[in-house]
Enzyme design. Structure first.
Site, PDB file in Angstrom:
ATOM      1  N   HIS A 247       3.612   1.180  -7.714  1.00 13.59           N
ATOM      2  CA  HIS A 247       4.362   2.345  -7.208  1.00 13.59           C
ATOM      3  C   HIS A 247       5.829   2.372  -7.653  1.00 13.59           C
ATOM      4  O   HIS A 247       6.465   3.424  -7.557  1.00 13.59           O
ATOM      5  CB  HIS A 247       4.348   2.370  -5.679  1.00 13.59           C
TER       6      HIS A 247
ATOM      7  N   ASP B 296      -6.915  -0.086  -6.947  1.00 11.46           N
ATOM      8  CA  ASP B 296      -6.241  -0.145  -5.649  1.00 11.46           C
ATOM      9  C   ASP B 296      -6.635   1.143  -4.900  1.00 11.46           C
ATOM     10  O   ASP B 296      -6.828   2.183  -5.519  1.00 11.46           O
ATOM     11  CB  ASP B 296      -4.727  -0.164  -5.921  1.00 11.46           C
TER      12      ASP B 296
ATOM     13  N   HIS C 138      -4.816   3.002  -3.295  1.00  9.11           N
ATOM     14  CA  HIS C 138      -3.736   3.982  -3.440  1.00  9.11           C
ATOM     15  C   HIS C 138      -3.616   4.442  -4.897  1.00  9.11           C
ATOM     16  O   HIS C 138      -3.976   3.696  -5.823  1.00  9.11           O
ATOM     17  CB  HIS C 138      -2.402   3.368  -2.988  1.00  9.11           C
TER      18      HIS C 138
ATOM     19  N   TYR D  73      -4.214  -6.056   2.361  1.00 12.16           N
ATOM     20  CA  TYR D  73      -3.461  -6.336   3.582  1.00 12.16           C
ATOM     21  C   TYR D  73      -4.251  -7.102   4.633  1.00 12.16           C
ATOM     22  O   TYR D  73      -3.828  -7.186   5.780  1.00 12.16           O
ATOM     23  CB  TYR D  73      -2.893  -5.001   4.109  1.00 12.16           C
TER      24      TYR D  73
HETATM   25  F1  V1D Z   1       2.132   0.024   8.377  1.00 15.74           F
HETATM   26  C1  V1D Z   1       3.364  -0.284   7.972  1.00 15.74           C
HETATM   27  C2  V1D Z   1       4.120  -1.136   8.704  1.00 15.74           C
HETATM   28  C3  V1D Z   1       5.401  -1.454   8.286  1.00 15.74           C
HETATM   29  C4  V1D Z   1       5.867  -0.877   7.138  1.00 15.74           C
HETATM   30  C5  V1D Z   1       5.065  -0.037   6.375  1.00 15.74           C
HETATM   31  C6  V1D Z   1       3.804   0.282   6.796  1.00 15.74           C
HETATM   32  C7  V1D Z   1       2.977   1.200   5.999  1.00 15.74           C
HETATM   33  C8  V1D Z   1       1.627   1.427   6.080  1.00 15.74           C
HETATM   34  N1  V1D Z   1       1.313   2.347   5.137  1.00 15.74           N
HETATM   35  N2  V1D Z   1       3.428   1.955   5.018  1.00 15.74           N
HETATM   36  C9  V1D Z   1       2.434   2.622   4.499  1.00 15.74           C
HETATM   37  C10 V1D Z   1       2.564   3.562   3.363  1.00 15.74           C
HETATM   38  N3  V1D Z   1       3.693   4.396   3.582  1.00 15.74           N
HETATM   39  C11 V1D Z   1       3.618   5.608   4.143  1.00 15.74           C
HETATM   40  C12 V1D Z   1       4.944   6.237   4.377  1.00 15.74           C
HETATM   41  C13 V1D Z   1       5.059   7.189   5.489  1.00 15.74           C
HETATM   42  N4  V1D Z   1       6.010   7.941   4.675  1.00 15.74           N
HETATM   43  C14 V1D Z   1       6.114   9.306   4.749  1.00 15.74           C
HETATM   44  C15 V1D Z   1       5.424   7.269   3.502  1.00 15.74           C
HETATM   45  O1  V1D Z   1       2.559   6.108   4.436  1.00 15.74           O
HETATM   46  C16 V1D Z   1       2.772   2.833   2.051  1.00 15.74           C
HETATM   47  C17 V1D Z   1       1.532   2.186   1.553  1.00 15.74           C
HETATM   48  C18 V1D Z   1       1.848   1.378   0.310  1.00 15.74           C
HETATM   49  C19 V1D Z   1       0.624   0.878  -0.383  1.00 15.74           C
HETATM   50  C20 V1D Z   1       1.014  -0.050  -1.501  1.00 15.74           C
HETATM   51  C21 V1D Z   1      -0.121  -0.491  -2.395  1.00 15.74           C
HETATM   52  O2  V1D Z   1      -1.194  -0.992  -1.635  1.00 15.74           O
HETATM   53  O3  V1D Z   1      -0.656   0.566  -3.152  1.00 15.74           O
HETATM   54  C22 V1D Z   1       0.383  -1.581  -3.320  1.00 15.74           C
HETATM   55  N5  V1D Z   1      -0.114  -1.792  -4.479  1.00 15.74           N
HETATM   56  O4  V1D Z   1       0.544  -2.817  -5.084  1.00 15.74           O
HETATM   57  C23 V1D Z   1       1.440  -3.249  -4.242  1.00 15.74           C
HETATM   58  C24 V1D Z   1       1.362  -2.482  -3.137  1.00 15.74           C
HETATM   59 CA    CA Z   2      -5.856   3.273  -7.460  1.00 17.32          CA
END
Ligand code: V1D
Ligand code: CA
Length: 455
Positions: free
Chosen positions: A165, A200, A202, A328
């Site tokens: 990302h 992935d 995502h 995760y």
């Molecule tokens: F659940 C959380 C607790 C603490 C901090 C962050 C999170 C969390 C969960 N899901 N953050 C997310 C995703 N962010 C949002 C944000 C809300 N805003 C409007 C955006 O939904 C981010 C998920 C990231 C996924 C990363 C990945 O798995 O694709 C990755 N790939 O390589 C490394 C990471």
């Molecule tokens: Ca993907």
């Protein structure tokens, strides 16, 4: 016509045109390939924060499993260095790199005004050693690309990488430095076409964006898509721009996809993509959040099914970089990447985990490499929907009825300068090869004529 055995149940035929484009890299017998493993244990010690789902500790668990199964005896094991600032700057903006380099949890107040601009917050916090962690993960992917380029490795693995990302100007989705883009830029010095595949859960938006305007990289991401799920991009209509049009492919999947449907869809898309695009190297991002039971993921895949996709790519025989990504539920992330290391090596592992590993408690109660992870989320992907997805991608592929030229007319400015010299070298190499071939055929003809005269 040369027939290349592709896998047990697949055969690919090379016609004259395919041969013309496939000359740069020899496909080796898949069982003889050298596999390198790039991991610096320091990367597993960083903490994003107590409530944050990204746990670098999952890398330590993976490492223990790989060592427990004694796979290090079959791998070329490297403890990579940190990427240098200069290397990071090959993709990232200097303003952003300066920020990453200087900000710490202790001086964060001083930089507060920049947090919004640099997307610092819940997903991408400032934590101790953040830039160091990013440089370690990126250094490993750059080294992996070097091993492929030099021919020392046929497959190079970096489970700490795959941080798909990160953008040129900002971090995103737990990713600060885009190790994938840096590795691909390095591969492009030598390789005419790079295929990037992302499994992935995502969307691989950072990699797609970096190469959106070039035909030298094709990006193919499989992911959950509903217009809201992070990062909310990756629908069919994102296909690339300019020279890169038709070189970004997106496979939007609904919740709960099961093993059989995923594998079928993956094969049905990856095979024609390879035939149409004819890459000379493949980069595979193996995010483990597409497994069932992932804390953030919404699919139903078991470890074997995820591994089948890796094996399918491995069996194609291209030089291959295998990277981590999301994931995760650390106990399953480590099982998956350990299993996929064995897939890369082409060895079978005892499904019962080795008993001599640290953190054994994580694998209670079954101590199995293959716990059942499927069946927790309702499958919202009907056959009809998946058939439509496949048809849409194949339709897009029809625009790619020939391998694009090695020569690039228009390149994104930051990549263009970087590649210009390599392009020239590649063309000269091709010209020299042609001349050698011509001379050899003339010599053969001369020899035949001489033979006719003496007979
Ligand atoms: F659940 C959380 C607790 C603490 C901090 C962050 C999170 C969390 C969960 N899901 N953050 C997310 C995703 N962010 C949002 C944000 C809300 N805003 C409007 C955006 O939904 C981010 C998920 C990231 C996924 C990363 C990945 O798995 O694709 C990755 N790939 O390589 C490394 C990471
Ligand atoms: Ca993907």
């Amino acid at each position: 016509m040369v027939v290349v055995s592709w896998s047990d149940d697949q055969t690919f035929a090379r016609d004259a045109k395919t041969e013309q484009y496939a000359a740069l890299f020899e496909l080796k017998n898949v069982e003889q390939r050298k596999v390198s493993y790039h991991f610096n244990d320091l990367a597993s010690h960083y903490h994003f924060g107590a409530m944050h789902p990204m746990k670098p500790f999952r890398l330590m668990l993976t490492d223990h499993l790989v060592l427990g199964y004694k796979m290090h005896e079959k791998l070329d094991w490297y403890r990579p260095r940190r990427a240098t600032e200069e290397e990071v700057l090959e993709f990232h903006a200097s303003e952003y790199v300066d920020f990453l380099k200087n900000v710490t949890p202790h001086n964060a107040d001083k930089y507060k005004d920049m947090f919004e601009k640099f997307n610092i917050g819940g997903d991408c916090p400032i934590f101790d050693g953040m830039y160091d962690y990013a440089r370690l993960t990126a250094g490993a992917s750059i080294d992996a690309s070097r091993k492929l380029i030099s021919g020392v490795s046929d497959i190079a693995i970096n489970w700490s990488g795959g941080l798909h990302h990160a953008k040129k100007f900002e971090p995103s989705g737990f990713c600060y430095v885009n190790d994938i883009v840096l590795a691909i830029l390095n591969l492009l010095r030598v390789h005419p076409r790079v295929l990037y595949i992302d499994i992935d859960v995502h969307h691989g938006d950072g990699v797609q964006e970096a190469f959106y305007a070039t035909d030298r990289v094709m990006t193919l991401s499989f992911h959950k898509y509903d217009g809201e799920y992070f990062p909310a991009t990756g629908n069919f209509d994102e296909v690339g721009v300019g020279m890169g049009v038709h070189h970004a492919l997106n496979v939007p999947i609904r919740d709960g996809i099961d093993d059989e449907s995923y594998i079928r869809l993956f094969r049905a898309i990856v095979e024609p993509v390879l035939l149409s695009y004819q890459p000379s190297v493949v980069v595979l991002q193996c995010g483990a959040d597409s497994l069932g039971g992932d804390r953030l993921g919404v699919f139903n895949l078991n470890i074997r099914a995820h591994g089948r996709c890796v094996n399918f790519v491995r069996e194609l025989g291209f030089p291959l970089i295998v990277l981590g990504g999301g994931g995760y539920t650390p106990r399953n992330v480590s099982r998956l990447w350990c299993y996929e290391t064995s897939v890369c090596l082409g060895v079978d592992l005892d499904p019962k985990l080795p008993s001599n590993i640290p953190f054994m408690k994580y694998f209670e109660p079954d101590y199995s490499l293959h716990p059942t992870l499927s069946g927790r989320v309702e499958n919202k992907n009907s056959r009809k929907y998946l058939e439509m997805v496949r048809a849409r991608i194949l339709e897009e592929l029809r625009y790619l009825n020939h391998a694009p030229s090695v020569q690039m007319q228009i390149m994104p400015p930051d990549i263009a300068g970087f590649l210009e010299e390599e392009e020239k070298r590649l063309q000269e190499e091709k010209q020299a090869a042609h001349e050698r071939e011509y001379r050899a055929s003339q010599e053969q003809k001369d020899a035949a004529r001489a033979g006719e005269m003496t007979d």
